[in-house]
Structures are given as structure tokens and as C-alpha cells.
Write a protein that holds these residues in place. Structure first.
Motif, PDB file in Angstrom:
ATOM      1  N   VAL A  97      18.408  -2.199  43.733  1.00 12.87           N
ATOM      2  CA  VAL A  97      18.325  -2.292  42.022  1.00 12.87           C
ATOM      3  C   VAL A  97      17.589  -3.526  41.761  1.00 12.87           C
ATOM      4  O   VAL A  97      16.532  -3.219  40.920  1.00 12.87           O
ATOM      5  CB  VAL A  97      19.751  -2.757  41.527  1.00 12.87           C
ATOM      6  N   ALA A  98      17.540  -4.542  42.630  1.00 12.25           N
ATOM      7  CA  ALA A  98      16.645  -5.738  42.308  1.00 12.25           C
ATOM      8  C   ALA A  98      15.229  -5.412  42.516  1.00 12.25           C
ATOM      9  O   ALA A  98      14.320  -6.243  42.015  1.00 12.25           O
ATOM     10  CB  ALA A  98      17.133  -6.890  43.249  1.00 12.25           C
ATOM     11  N   ALA A  99      14.898  -4.305  43.437  1.00 11.04           N
ATOM     12  CA  ALA A  99      13.382  -3.918  43.553  1.00 11.04           C
ATOM     13  C   ALA A  99      12.603  -3.095  42.432  1.00 11.04           C
ATOM     14  O   ALA A  99      11.667  -2.786  42.718  1.00 11.04           O
ATOM     15  CB  ALA A  99      13.522  -2.961  44.825  1.00 11.04           C
ATOM     16  N   GLY A 100      13.488  -3.020  41.323  1.00  8.14           N
ATOM     17  CA  GLY A 100      12.963  -2.518  40.244  1.00  8.14           C
ATOM     18  C   GLY A 100      13.670  -1.230  39.865  1.00  8.14           C
ATOM     19  O   GLY A 100      13.123  -0.688  38.609  1.00  8.14           O
ATOM     20  N   HIS A 101      14.484  -0.497  40.813  1.00  8.22           N
ATOM     21  CA  HIS A 101      15.126   0.608  40.285  1.00  8.22           C
ATOM     22  C   HIS A 101      15.972   0.372  39.252  1.00  8.22           C
ATOM     23  O   HIS A 101      16.309   1.536  38.301  1.00  8.22           O
ATOM     24  CB  HIS A 101      15.900   1.362  41.324  1.00  8.22           C
ATOM     25  N   GLY A 102      16.629  -0.422  38.950  1.00  6.33           N
ATOM     26  CA  GLY A 102      17.808  -0.776  38.048  1.00  6.33           C
ATOM     27  C   GLY A 102      16.923  -0.759  36.542  1.00  6.33           C
ATOM     28  O   GLY A 102      17.444   0.058  35.715  1.00  6.33           O
ATOM     29  N   GLU A 103      15.900  -1.394  36.458  1.00  6.72           N
ATOM     30  CA  GLU A 103      15.181  -1.370  35.054  1.00  6.72           C
ATOM     31  C   GLU A 103      14.721  -0.071  34.904  1.00  6.72           C
ATOM     32  O   GLU A 103      14.340   0.455  33.868  1.00  6.72           O
ATOM     33  CB  GLU A 103      14.042  -2.488  35.176  1.00  6.72           C
ATOM     34  N   ARG A 104      14.241   0.680  35.802  1.00  6.77           N
ATOM     35  CA  ARG A 104      13.691   2.147  35.863  1.00  6.77           C
ATOM     36  C   ARG A 104      14.734   2.852  35.503  1.00  6.77           C
ATOM     37  O   ARG A 104      14.503   3.822  34.386  1.00  6.77           O
ATOM     38  CB  ARG A 104      13.050   2.461  37.115  1.00  6.77           C
ATOM     39  N   GLU A 109      12.534   6.398  28.878  1.00  5.74           N
ATOM     40  CA  GLU A 109      11.837   7.562  29.504  1.00  5.74           C
ATOM     41  C   GLU A 109      12.385   7.845  31.106  1.00  5.74           C
ATOM     42  O   GLU A 109      11.658   8.721  31.616  1.00  5.74           O
ATOM     43  CB  GLU A 109      10.419   7.269  29.663  1.00  5.74           C
ATOM     44  N   CYS A 110      13.198   7.352  31.542  1.00  8.87           N
ATOM     45  CA  CYS A 110      13.933   7.508  32.763  1.00  8.87           C
ATOM     46  C   CYS A 110      14.021   9.091  32.887  1.00  8.87           C
ATOM     47  O   CYS A 110      14.682   9.815  32.044  1.00  8.87           O
ATOM     48  CB  CYS A 110      15.121   6.660  33.099  1.00  8.87           C
ATOM     49  N   GLU A 111      13.778   9.607  33.965  1.00  9.03           N
ATOM     50  CA  GLU A 111      13.757  11.082  34.186  1.00  9.03           C
ATOM     51  C   GLU A 111      15.199  11.321  34.685  1.00  9.03           C
ATOM     52  O   GLU A 111      15.772  12.448  34.677  1.00  9.03           O
ATOM     53  CB  GLU A 111      12.816  11.701  35.155  1.00  9.03           C
ATOM     54  N   ARG A 113      18.496  11.815  34.412  1.00 11.36           N
ATOM     55  CA  ARG A 113      19.467  11.872  32.824  1.00 11.36           C
ATOM     56  C   ARG A 113      20.852  11.537  33.195  1.00 11.36           C
ATOM     57  O   ARG A 113      21.888  11.794  32.166  1.00 11.36           O
ATOM     58  CB  ARG A 113      19.368  13.289  32.170  1.00 11.36           C
ATOM     59  N   ARG A 114      21.106  11.164  34.359  1.00 14.60           N
ATOM     60  CA  ARG A 114      22.698  11.051  34.794  1.00 14.60           C
ATOM     61  C   ARG A 114      22.950   9.494  34.190  1.00 14.60           C
ATOM     62  O   ARG A 114      24.078   9.244  33.842  1.00 14.60           O
ATOM     63  CB  ARG A 114      22.851  11.067  36.255  1.00 14.60           C
ATOM     64  N   PHE A 115      21.862   8.959  33.824  1.00 14.57           N
ATOM     65  CA  PHE A 115      22.279   7.515  33.363  1.00 14.57           C
ATOM     66  C   PHE A 115      22.077   7.931  31.484  1.00 14.57           C
ATOM     67  O   PHE A 115      20.918   8.428  31.275  1.00 14.57           O
ATOM     68  CB  PHE A 115      21.153   6.579  33.555  1.00 14.57           C
ATOM     69  N   TRP A 116      23.218   7.863  30.944  1.00 13.92           N
ATOM     70  CA  TRP A 116      23.350   8.451  29.506  1.00 13.92           C
ATOM     71  C   TRP A 116      23.900   7.424  28.664  1.00 13.92           C
ATOM     72  O   TRP A 116      24.411   6.128  28.873  1.00 13.92           O
ATOM     73  CB  TRP A 116      24.295   9.472  29.674  1.00 13.92           C
ATOM     74  N   GLY A 117      23.738   7.799  27.387  1.00 18.69           N
ATOM     75  CA  GLY A 117      24.184   6.942  26.381  1.00 18.69           C
ATOM     76  C   GLY A 117      22.985   6.917  25.120  1.00 18.69           C
ATOM     77  O   GLY A 117      22.568   8.342  25.222  1.00 18.69           O
ATOM     78  N   LYS A 118      22.580   6.139  24.636  1.00 19.91           N
ATOM     79  CA  LYS A 118      21.594   6.039  23.750  1.00 19.91           C
ATOM     80  C   LYS A 118      19.995   6.247  24.488  1.00 19.91           C
ATOM     81  O   LYS A 118      20.170   5.262  25.519  1.00 19.91           O
ATOM     82  CB  LYS A 118      21.598   4.989  22.764  1.00 19.91           C
ATOM     83  N   PRO A 119      19.585   7.169  24.341  1.00 22.07           N
ATOM     84  CA  PRO A 119      19.364   8.467  23.743  1.00 22.07           C
ATOM     85  C   PRO A 119      20.096   9.452  23.986  1.00 22.07           C
ATOM     86  O   PRO A 119      20.013  10.692  23.240  1.00 22.07           O
ATOM     87  CB  PRO A 119      17.988   8.369  23.205  1.00 22.07           C
ATOM     88  N   HIS A 120      20.538   9.475  25.387  1.00 19.18           N
ATOM     89  CA  HIS A 120      20.939  10.752  26.131  1.00 19.18           C
ATOM     90  C   HIS A 120      22.216  10.840  25.904  1.00 19.18           C
ATOM     91  O   HIS A 120      23.087  10.050  26.013  1.00 19.18           O
ATOM     92  CB  HIS A 120      20.319  10.886  27.515  1.00 19.18           C
ATOM     93  N   LYS A 121      22.933  12.121  25.723  1.00 16.82           N
ATOM     94  CA  LYS A 121      24.242  12.361  25.918  1.00 16.82           C
ATOM     95  C   LYS A 121      24.782  12.591  27.326  1.00 16.82           C
ATOM     96  O   LYS A 121      24.019  12.675  28.370  1.00 16.82           O
ATOM     97  CB  LYS A 121      24.632  13.895  25.018  1.00 16.82           C
ATOM     98  N   ARG A 122      25.976  12.578  27.553  1.00 20.53           N
ATOM     99  CA  ARG A 122      26.580  12.629  28.964  1.00 20.53           C
ATOM    100  C   ARG A 122      26.278  13.937  29.520  1.00 20.53           C
ATOM    101  O   ARG A 122      26.491  14.970  28.668  1.00 20.53           O
ATOM    102  CB  ARG A 122      27.956  12.676  28.511  1.00 20.53           C
TER     103      ARG A 122
END
Length: 306
Positions: A97-104, A109-111, A113-122
Motif C-alpha cells: 500500500v505504501a509503495a503507491g498502490h493505496g493512492e492508486r 480513475e482507478c480501474e 472497481r472493487r473499490f467502490w463508493g463515490k463515484p462508483h456503486k458497489r
């Protein structure tokens, strides 16, 4: 209250906000300290960024190594997700995560989509029978399982009216993913500075070489059911506790006013005092031997050991 081996207990109501001013407003810490004279004191503090909180805790650890810090965020993700990224333990994942993946993952624009919320739905894979997949074992146990048949009604009551949250939710009301991802570099820094992290490490509070201990907390499990966003509800809750509970009777009117005036301060104060109530348990915490929990972590609550 049991005799405790700790010198200081800190409960932190965390924030994943990106802006400095937002961090200073919303990160609150309740601080209980046992003085050399045997008398305890309680403070409520804000005004620090995440980096500054790290500096502060490292400085405090040099003064009071027998210290327990509870932080209101998820210390890891579901085990299958860590395995997907080649991480064999939580510390590997923090480095990832600290290597940059967390902010990605947090980027709009993260591809993934399992990370959801605004603007993406679950995503559909986390709906219906897939709900459990987006939760760690500890999330499922604390937030959902107790309300099902055979669950503990008392524990279920603490979650009454609360929608269960997943670390994959990074937007929307009550989301926990953003704060958790932005906590992991912070946790890594403290671990590298010598802090023990339960349940991945054994507690070292009672030994001659005592080390400060970090535990994951979920404030709702410690406050119980209360409309925390309502100032009058916070006032009534604290007034009732001050009247009937000696642990709450000792703090100042200034602390009371801060907790009444801010939901974040309220969570920090109550979490700290409930940790103090059960402080005798922390020295007995053992590193988990469960393969899944070593990946996912455990939310501390009174009586849990791993």
C-alpha cells in the motif's frame, strides 16, 4: 477497574482526509495517563496531521513505553485480496500500500472497481451472497453475524441501525476504506519504530523491555448504540455515564465540552475510557496462530484474544 500494567492509553478517531486542515479538525485522540503519583488524567486532543500523530506517538513511547493505542480503522483487507497481491502477511500488504498502490486504488480513475463508493456503486460481486467476500472475518463477526440466528443479542444491539461497512468502500457515508488505506503507511512507520501490532505481534507490555502496543478498534463496539451525530444525544450519553460510572466521573468539564461538541472527539473519548476499563486485558494479548487472521487482523473488543 482492574489493576493495569499500562502507563498510558490512547484512543484515536482516525481520518482519511487528504487535506491538511481536514486532518487537523477530524483526527482526535483521547489520552489517559497514569501519573507517578498514582493519579490518572484524561485529555482530548486534536490539531495534528497523520504524520504529526506519528511523530507524537513515537515521542510519547520514549516516555511511556507501556502504552496502548487504539486506532479506528481497518488494519488489513480480506485474506484473498492480500494473496492476490502476493502478500503473505499484513506487514507485506502495508508495504504494498505504501509503495503507491493505496493512492492508486483511491483515485477516481482507478480501474479496479472493487473499490467502490463515490463515484462508483458497489460491484455485483459484493452483493447478495457476495456480501461476505468484501468483509474480513472480524468485520463479519462484529458487524453482521451477531444479528443472525445464534448470534449474541447484546453484541448485535451495539450495531443497531448501522449499515455494515467494508474496507473496499472508499466513498459515501461512513466509508472506512479511505482512512484504512491511508493508515497503513502510518502503521508501517510505527511498526518499524518498534511498536507492537496486535494480533500480528505478541503484546510486550509487562516485560522489562516493554513496547507500545497498537490495536484496531471500531468505535461503535465501544460506544454502543447512540446517535453520535446529535449533540444532545452525546450530551445525554456523557451525563448519564458521569452520573453512574466512576470511570467517567473523573474528567474535566473542558473534556466534557469537547466531546459534546464534536462527534470525532466523542468517539475518541469513549473509546479511550472503554479501553482503560479493560486495560488489564492488553498485556495478555497473544499473536494469532490462525493463518487467515494473520493476514486480515482482528478488531479488538473486550474479551477477545485472537
Amino acid at each position: 477497574m482492574n489493576k493495569v500494567p499500562v502507563q498510558r492509553v490512547i484512543g484515536i478517531d482516525w481520518s482519511g482526509r487528504i487535506d491538511t486542515s481536514g486532518q487537523r479538525r477530524h483526527i482526535w485522540a483521547g489520552v489517559w495517563t497514569m501519573g507517578a503519583d498514582g493519579k490518572s488524567s484524561v485529555k482530548l486532543e486534536a490539531g495534528r496531521t497523520r504524520d504529526e500523530v506519528g511523530d507524537w506517538l513515537i515521542e510519547l513511547a520514549s516516555e511511556t513505553p507501556r502504552m496502548v493505542i487504539g486506532i479506528d480503522c481497518c488494519f488489513s483487507y480480506p485474506g484473498w485480496f492480500l494473496a492476490e497481491h502476493g502478500c503473505t502477511n499484513a506487514f507485506d500488504f502495508w508495504r504494498h500500500v505504501a509503495a503507491g498502490h493505496g493512492e492508486r486504488w483511491l483515485a477516481r480513475e482507478c480501474e479496479d472497481r472493487r473499490f467502490w463508493g463515490k463515484p462508483h456503486k458497489r460491484p455485483a460481486e459484493f452483493c447478495g451472497e457476495g456480501l461476505r467476500r468484501m468483509m474480513r472475518l472480524t468485520d463479519w463477526d462484529n458487524k453482521i453475524a451477531q444479528a443472525l440466528e445464534g448470534g449474541d443479542p447484546q453484541r448485535a444491539g451495539k450495531m443497531l441501525g448501522i449499515t455494515p461497512k467494508s474496507p473496499f468502500q472508499i466513498g459515501g457515508s461512513g466509508s472506512v476504506g479511505t482512512g484504512s488505506l491511508r493508515a497503513m503507511p502510518f502503521l508501517l512507520r510505527l511498526h518499524e519504530a518498534g511498536f507492537r501490532v496486535w494480533p500480528f505481534d505478541e503484546a510486550q507490555l509487562g516485560s522489562k523491555s516493554s513496547k507500545p502496543l497498537l490495536v484496531e478498534i471500531y468505535t461503535r463496539l465501544l460506544t454502543g448504540a447512540v446517535a453520535k451525530s446529535n449533540p444532545e444525544a452525546r450530551k445525554a450519553y456523557l451525563a448519564a455515564r458521569r452520573k453512574d460510572d466512576p470511570l467517567y466521573a473523573g474528567f474535566s468539564r473542558g473534556v466534557f465540552a469537547k466531546a459534546q461538541g464534536s462527534e470525532d472527539a466523542f468517539d475518541a473519548l469513549v473509546s479511550t475510557l472503554e479501553m482503560v476499563r479493560h486495560a488489564g486485558e492488553f498485556a495478555t494479548l497473544h499473536a494469532t496462530q490462525d493463518e487467515v487472521l494473520r493476514l486480515e487482523g482482528i478488531t479488538w473488543r473486550p474479551g477477545v484474544n485472537g
